[in-house]
Every structure is written in structure tokens, then in C-alpha cells.
Design an enzyme around this catalytic site. Structure first.
Site, PDB file in Angstrom:
ATOM      1  CE  LYS A 153      -1.930   2.724   2.955  1.00 13.74           C
ATOM      2  NZ  LYS A 153      -1.929   3.967   2.148  1.00 13.74           N
ATOM      3  CD  GLU A 228      12.992   0.186   9.661  1.00 16.01           C
ATOM      4  OE1 GLU A 228      13.442   1.121  10.346  1.00 16.01           O
ATOM      5  OE2 GLU A 228      13.604  -0.884   9.492  1.00 16.01           O
ATOM      6  CB  CYS A 262      12.862   8.437   8.830  1.00 11.66           C
ATOM      7  SG  CYS A 262      13.729   7.365   7.690  1.00 11.66           S
ATOM      8  CD  GLU A 354       9.912  12.245  12.162  1.00  9.98           C
ATOM      9  OE1 GLU A 354       8.729  11.930  12.338  1.00  9.98           O
ATOM     10  OE2 GLU A 354      10.727  11.520  11.571  1.00  9.98           O
TER      11      GLU A 354
END
Ligand code: NAD
Length: 450
Positions: A153, A228, A262, A354
């Protein structure tokens, strides 16, 4: 699926795919399940050949895939070519795995004990919008090599390259049903991968918040899961390093992909005696960054992926004290300049959270212990860099920083032939590297009495 937008221009794309419904997702999962026994039983050498053929077809379409990513995600054309090449390279690397899924023979009394690595069945791969091509391949290449079938997906914002890669798999001769791309919403298709009993493992890359939901959902069936997730990585610069080289490298450690990475080293820790020199040189480097139309061969940074992402990042900038910025086009499209914040307070959102955009916070430290303590003062633990000319210090600090991937005197993050993954809330399990195919198998132990 809502209409896709070109982030560089804000214009609608005319190729928005339909979102799969729950029933359509179920049908694709069942198709992948039906294809599994055939794919599992393909002779190892033939599976290897098919993966190499898939890599060759991706290679023939490298430029097409790269241009599609420039259009859909606003990636610079240089990065997008690297990303498409990474899909090819992953497939080639893992094409060696079918013939190397070794079991073990373990000494026992009264017989022989052997182990086998058996594929799981259908693997669900859910990917984010920031690196649509490589992250998909990091899941599907080792999963297919180990004999699993895959349902993939893509993110709602960036489905186009995944859809094309699915077509290329068929063109290369992979049997229908082996690699299935299912565009759709996370709350529909993604959640179905978690709840459907025929999906035996979920590989999720995305935010920590969604990762926690997926882990909780998988617990219900004790479903295998790899996560992850996010990061808030530190770039630690000691005064004994080549400060000019560290400052020249720092923008590429955080502003690559407009900071939507990331592994972005979005906190820079600089030893106090080198702080002023480093920040001065960083300013020169940031002002020189070429933030241009991503289709321009000279472009080093493009727009953010969406208006919503740009607004989220802008809110962090508004709440911080900006030291200096680079330049960016005014628009149209979702642009922000690379931005540097000097932080003195570790509770500031721009230091703790983040940001996932072109914003970096810089802070001074006095000694090695303080640098390690600051680097570890986060719930994340994905990546990071250490700049020093002292090999002993490099190793000491690398061993003490709680993160899965560290670089010394470098800002590089990911190589497909080395393991990748996070400590703490940056993830669970490892992707890539030589052991990745085993993570898509069960190890079966068989004892034969004689
Ligand atoms: P996201 O978590 O919002 O979405 C990621 C994917 O999950 C998308 O495909 C989305 O549709 C799907 N999803 C959303 N809700 C779901 C649900 N309830 N069940 C199942 N699937 C669902 O993340 P994003 O905004 O697309 O990507 C940015 C995040 O990804 C950042 O936090 C970034 O750090 C992280 N990321 C991590 C890595 C890594 O390797 N550690 C790599 C790239 C990105």
C-alpha cells in the site's frame, strides 16, 4: 483517492488512481494468498532469475520512474534517479537470496536435527510518502526473494511510482498475484492488512503514532510486524574535527528531500569551542543551497510534499527563534527555505519533535558526556553522525548513542546491503542487509531419530 497535486506547482495531476475499498483490498489479499503456493515452489534459481529480470525492467524505466517521482512527490531529479536505481539494486542484491536461504544442522544425540527457513505467506507492506520507491523495495525485494507474495500500500499522496513498479513486475514475468499494489487510505487498506488473517506479516514505515496502532492491532493475531518509524537524530560535531568539512556536510544531512527524511540529522550538537566557527560556516553553506524546481538538474532541494506538510513545518518555525535561512521560490507550490534555529532549551518543540521539514536546531555542548546525554535525550533512536578526528572518541560515542544507524565523519544513512532500523520509538526489527530475507521466514526445526 483525492486528486493528486504536483507539489512544485500546486497544479492537479490528471492521473489520480481510485482508492481501493475494503472489499477490493480483501480481493487483492486473497489473490496474493492464491498465488503464494506457486511462488513458494518456484525453484530457487528461477526465482532468482525472475528477480534479476524485474531489476532489468526497472533499469530500462529508470528515467520514467524518476520523472514520475519529481511530478508526484517534488523530489529533485537527481535524488529521484538514485531512488529508482535503489529499487533496481535492491532487487539485484536480494536475487541472490533464494539460493542462499540456508538452514542449519545442529548436533543432537539419537538423530539429526535440521532447520528450514520457510516463507510466511502474504506480506503486507505499508509505506509513507517521503521515499515511495526505495522504502517499498526494502520490503518487497527480500520478501519476494524468500518466497512470500506481497500486498503493497503506497501513501495516499504518492502512489504513482508504486503502481508503475507493480506493472513492471508483470512485464518482467513475475506471475500475477505475486506483487500486488493497492492504492488506498491507511484507515481502510492499511488497517485491513493488519486485521486480515491471511496477511502473515506487516512491514510498516511511517509515523510513530500510526506505528503504535499497527503494533497493537497486530498483537490480536500475534502477527509478525516490522516498524520503521520517526527520528530526531543528532549530528555531533567535536572541536577536533575538520570544522569546515563538517559544516559543509551538515545541510545535506538534514535538508535532503526538503528535510522529509526519517534519518534527517535535525539536531546539530557542536562543541562550544568550535561553535561560532561552525555556525558561521553553516550559514554560508545553507545560503548556497540551490532550492530550485526539482526538475532542474541543478536543484538540491525541492518543495514539501503538500500544503498541509508545509503548514505543519511553518508552525514549528513560527514558534522558534530563527538564526538564518537559505532561499526558496515564493510559489506556486509548497516551498519553504532551509532554516536554522539556535536552541538553548531542550524543551522547545523544534528541538524535541520530528519536524519532518527543512528545519535544523543547533546547540552547544562542553564535553563528550554532555554530547551523548543530549543526543540520547529523545524517545527516538534512528540515526546520527559523529564528526571527530579521534578514532577512539568516534567509537566510544558511536557505542553510547542509542540509535540504529550512525555515521562517522559522514552524513550517509542507508546502504541496502547493511542493516537498517531504529532503537527506542524509532522502530522494531531491522530491514535491509544480508539477514533481511530471513525476517520474512519462519525457522522450522526438524528432528529425525535414527
Ligand atoms: P503516516 O504514519 O501518516 O503514514 C504512513 C503510511 O501508513 C501511509 O501509507 C498511510 O496511508 C498508512 N496509514 C495511516 N494510518 C494507518 C492505519 N491506521 N493503519 C494502517 N496504515 C495506516 O506517515 P507519513 O506521514 O506518510 O510519513 C512520515 C513518517 O514516516 C515520519 O514520521 C517519518 O519519520 C517516517 N518514516 C520512517 C522511516 C524509517 O525507515 N524509519 C522512513 C521514512 C519515513
Amino acid at each position: 483517492m483525492s486528486t493528486l497535486i504536483n507539489p512544485t506547482t500546486g497544479a492537479e495531476l490528471d492521473s489520480s488512481p481510485a482508492s481501493a475499498s475494503l472489499e477490493e483490498a480483501d480481493a487483492v489479499i486473497e489473490r496474493a494468498h492464491d498465488a503464494f503456493p506457486g511462488w513458494r515452489d518456484v525453484a530457487p534459481g528461477e526465482r532468482a532469475r525472475l528477480l534479476r529480470a524485474f531489476a532489468a525492467v526497472v533499469d530500462e524505466h529508470l528515467e520514467e520512474l524518476a520523472q514520475l517521482e519529481v511530478l508526484n512527490a517534488g523530489h529533485t531529479v537527481g535524488n529521484a534517479r538514485w531512488e529508482a536505481g535503489n529499487v533496481r539494486d535492491c532487487l539485484n542484491y536480494y536475487s541472490a537470496a533464494p539460493e542462499r536461504l540456508f538452514g542449519r544442522q545442529i548436533p543432537v544425540a539419537g538423530g539429526t536435527d535440521v532447520t528450514f527457513h520457510e516463507p510466511l505467506g502474504v506480506v503486507g507492506i505499508i509505506v509513507p510518502w517521503n521515499f515511495p520507491m526505495p522504502i517499498a523495495a526494502w520490503g518487497f525485494a527480500p520478501a519476494l526473494a524468500a518466497g512470500n507474495t506481497v500486498v503493497l500500500k503506497p501513501a495516499e499522496l504518492t502512489p504513482l511510482t508504486a503502481i508503475r513498479i507493480g506493472e513492471l513486475a508483470l512485464e518482467a514475468g513475475l506471475p500475477p498475484g505475486v506483487l500486488n499494489v493497492v492504492p488506498g487510505k491507511g484507515s481502510v487498506v492499511g488497517e485491513r492488512f493488519v486485521t486480515h488473517p491471511l496477511v502473515r506479516k506487516v512491514c510498516f514505515t511511517g509515523s510513530t503514532a500510526v506505528g503504535k496502532k499497527i503494533m497493537a492491532g497486530c498483537a490480536d493475531q500475534v502477527k509478525r510486524v516490522t516498524l520503521e518509524l520517526g527520528g530526531k537524530s543528532a549530528n555531533i560535531v567535536f572541536a577536533d574535527t575538520d570544522v569546515a568539512a563538517a559544516a559543509a556536510s551538515a545541510p545535506y544531512a538534514v535538508f535532503d528531500n526538503a528535510g522529509q527524511d526519517c534519518c534527517a540529522r535535525s539536531r546539530i550538537l557542536v562543541q562550544r569551542s568550535a561553535y561560532d566557527e561552525f555556525v558561521g560556516r553553516l550559514e554560508t553553506a545553507v545560503r548556497a543551497l540551490r532550492v530550485l524546481d526539482p526538475a532542474d538538474e541543478q536543484s538540491e532541494m525541492g518543495p514539501l510534499v503538500s500544503a498541509a506538510q508545509r503548514d505543519t513545518v511553518q508552525a514549528y518555525v513560527d514558534g522558534a527563534t530563527v538564526a538564518f535561512t537559505g532561499t526558496a521560490p515564493d510559489g506556486p507550490g509548497w516551498w519553504l527555505p532551509p532554516t536554522v534555529v539556535e536552541s538553548r532549551d531542550t524543551s522547545e518543540p523544534v528541538w524535541r519533535e520530528e519536524v519532518f521539514g527543512p528545519v535544523v536546531a543547533v546547540m552547544a555542548f562542553d564535553d563528550e558526556d554532555e554530547a551523548v546525554a543530549l543526543a540520547n535525550d529523545t524517545d527516538y533512536g534512528l540515526s546520527g553522525s559523529i564528526f571527530t578526528s579521534d578514532v577512539g572518541r568516534a567509537l566510544r560515542v558511536a557505542r553510547r548513542v542509542e540509535a540504529g544507524n550512525l555515521s562517522v565523519n559522514s552524513h550517509s544513512s542507508v546502504r541496502y546491503w547493511t542493516p537498517f532500523g531504529g532503537y527506542k520509538q524509532s522502530g522494531l526489527g531491522r530491514e535491509l542487509g544480508p539477514d533481511a530475507p530471513n525476517a520474512f521466514t519462519e525457522e522450522k526445526n526438524v528432528f529425525i531419530a535414527h
